[in-house]
Design a protein around this motif. Structure first.
Motif, PDB file in Angstrom:
ATOM      1  N   VAL A  26       0.774  -1.243   0.035  1.00 47.52           N
ATOM      2  CA  VAL A  26      -0.019   0.090   0.028  1.00 47.52           C
ATOM      3  C   VAL A  26       0.917   1.350   0.074  1.00 47.52           C
ATOM      4  N   ARG A  27       1.856   1.197   0.826  1.00 51.43           N
ATOM      5  CA  ARG A  27       2.668   2.604   1.076  1.00 51.43           C
ATOM      6  C   ARG A  27       3.470   2.633  -0.475  1.00 51.43           C
ATOM      7  N   THR A  28       3.967   1.529  -1.113  1.00 53.51           N
ATOM      8  CA  THR A  28       4.453   1.689  -2.343  1.00 53.51           C
ATOM      9  C   THR A  28       3.551   2.162  -3.529  1.00 53.51           C
ATOM     10  N   VAL A  29       2.419   1.493  -3.594  1.00 54.49           N
ATOM     11  CA  VAL A  29       1.358   1.810  -4.797  1.00 54.49           C
ATOM     12  C   VAL A  29       0.966   3.405  -4.431  1.00 54.49           C
ATOM     13  N   LEU A  46      -7.472   2.380  -6.556  1.00 51.45           N
ATOM     14  CA  LEU A  46      -7.581   3.344  -5.524  1.00 51.45           C
ATOM     15  C   LEU A  46      -6.361   4.385  -6.138  1.00 51.45           C
ATOM     16  N   ARG A  47      -5.387   3.869  -6.483  1.00 52.43           N
ATOM     17  CA  ARG A  47      -4.286   4.687  -7.149  1.00 52.43           C
ATOM     18  C   ARG A  47      -4.820   5.565  -8.121  1.00 52.43           C
ATOM     19  N   GLU A  61      -8.873   1.195   2.241  1.00 48.35           N
ATOM     20  CA  GLU A  61      -9.757   2.007   1.674  1.00 48.35           C
ATOM     21  C   GLU A  61     -10.142   3.375   2.180  1.00 48.35           C
ATOM     22  N   MET A  62     -10.636   3.172   3.454  1.00 53.37           N
ATOM     23  CA  MET A  62     -11.193   3.925   4.698  1.00 53.37           C
ATOM     24  C   MET A  62     -10.073   5.019   5.112  1.00 53.37           C
ATOM     25  N   VAL A 120     -17.335   3.840  -1.612  1.00 52.32           N
ATOM     26  CA  VAL A 120     -16.690   2.913  -0.947  1.00 52.32           C
ATOM     27  C   VAL A 120     -16.644   1.586  -1.511  1.00 52.32           C
ATOM     28  N   LYS A 121     -15.607   1.129  -2.336  1.00 50.43           N
ATOM     29  CA  LYS A 121     -15.928  -0.123  -3.159  1.00 50.43           C
ATOM     30  C   LYS A 121     -15.768  -1.395  -2.536  1.00 50.43           C
TER      31      LYS A 121
END
Length: 241
Positions: free
Chosen positions: A146-149, A231-232, A187-188, A177-178
């Protein structure tokens, strides 16, 4: 200051009474909302019996079948906002999250100025007890991914032990919210970050459940992997009031 702890349940008969009593044993008058997804083991019936003892502090929403962790929390968030709570918590029923840490999460918001406080397993090394090494590595590297993307500098983006201030939940558009499973937590947090809210990580020790059965599955992790990529590229906007 009204404080609501949301605890989703599915087949948690071994834990539900103990976790409720542990939360109610804390100072600070925390209230609880149990959201039970049609547990066939009698979890909801046990909660109803306890409501006779705690009629003003213990609430129950029953849903028909397993509808997903994310939808349970969104249902709870809406209920909490409608009932005027100032701080709304997420917590598991199985004691993997220590109820005694609830006041620390609250203090990070009320005294530390955070809008969202995360009970973090990875902000101070790896603080996980009795998890198989495979689960630890999968969880830890999910947050690295998550931190990377996303360029989202939170050590434990998949954590499920949280304190939201009311204004965060009032601002997030729940209809957008998917993700419904493991990815919901990512996501949140990322949405709150993109909307400009201050996020604090509070180191906690995560202890694997002693009783009951884990609800994790491979599909949950797959949803998170692809959902983070989506999300990106998503534009995140506040809820229209």
């Amino acid at each position: 200051m009204k404080k609501l702890v949301i605890i989703p349940t599915y087949n948690e008969i071994e834990n539900v009474e103990k976790i409720i009593r542990a939360v109610f044993g804390l100072q600070g008058e925390f209230e609880i909302l149990i959201i039970d997804d049609g547990s066939p083991d009698g979890t909801a019936a046990a909660v109803k019996k306890l409501q006779e003892e705690f009629p003003t502090r213990l609430n129950l929403l029953e849903r028909s079948g397993k509808l997903g962790l994310g939808t349970a929390y969104l249902t709870g968030f809406r209920w909490g906002l409608d009932h005027g709570y100032d701080y709304i918590f997420e917590m598991d029923a199985d004691f993997s999250h220590a109820p005694s840490d609830l006041p620390r999460l609250l203090a990070a918001c009320t005294e530390g100025g955070a809008d969202l406080a995360i009970g973090s397993r990875y902000s101070n090394g790896v603080s996980v007890v009795n998890w198989p090494i495979g689960r630890i590595l999968m969880s830890y590297f999910a947050s690295v991914y998550v931190r990377t993307v996303l360029g989202f500098h939170i050590f434990d983006s998949t954590a499920g032990f949280l304190c939201y201030s009311r204004r965060v939940l009032e601002t997030i558009d729940f209809d957008k919210v998917k993700m419904k499973g493991y990815g919901f937590q990512i996501e949140m947090k990322y949405t709150a970050h993109k909307l400009g809210f201050k996020i604090a990580e509070v180191p906690v020790i995560f202890v694997n459940r002693k009783e009951g059965t884990s609800k994790m599955s491979g599909g949950i992790f797959g949803e998170a992997f692809w959902g983070v990529l989506a999300l990106r590229f998503r534009k995140i906007t506040p809820r229209q009031k």
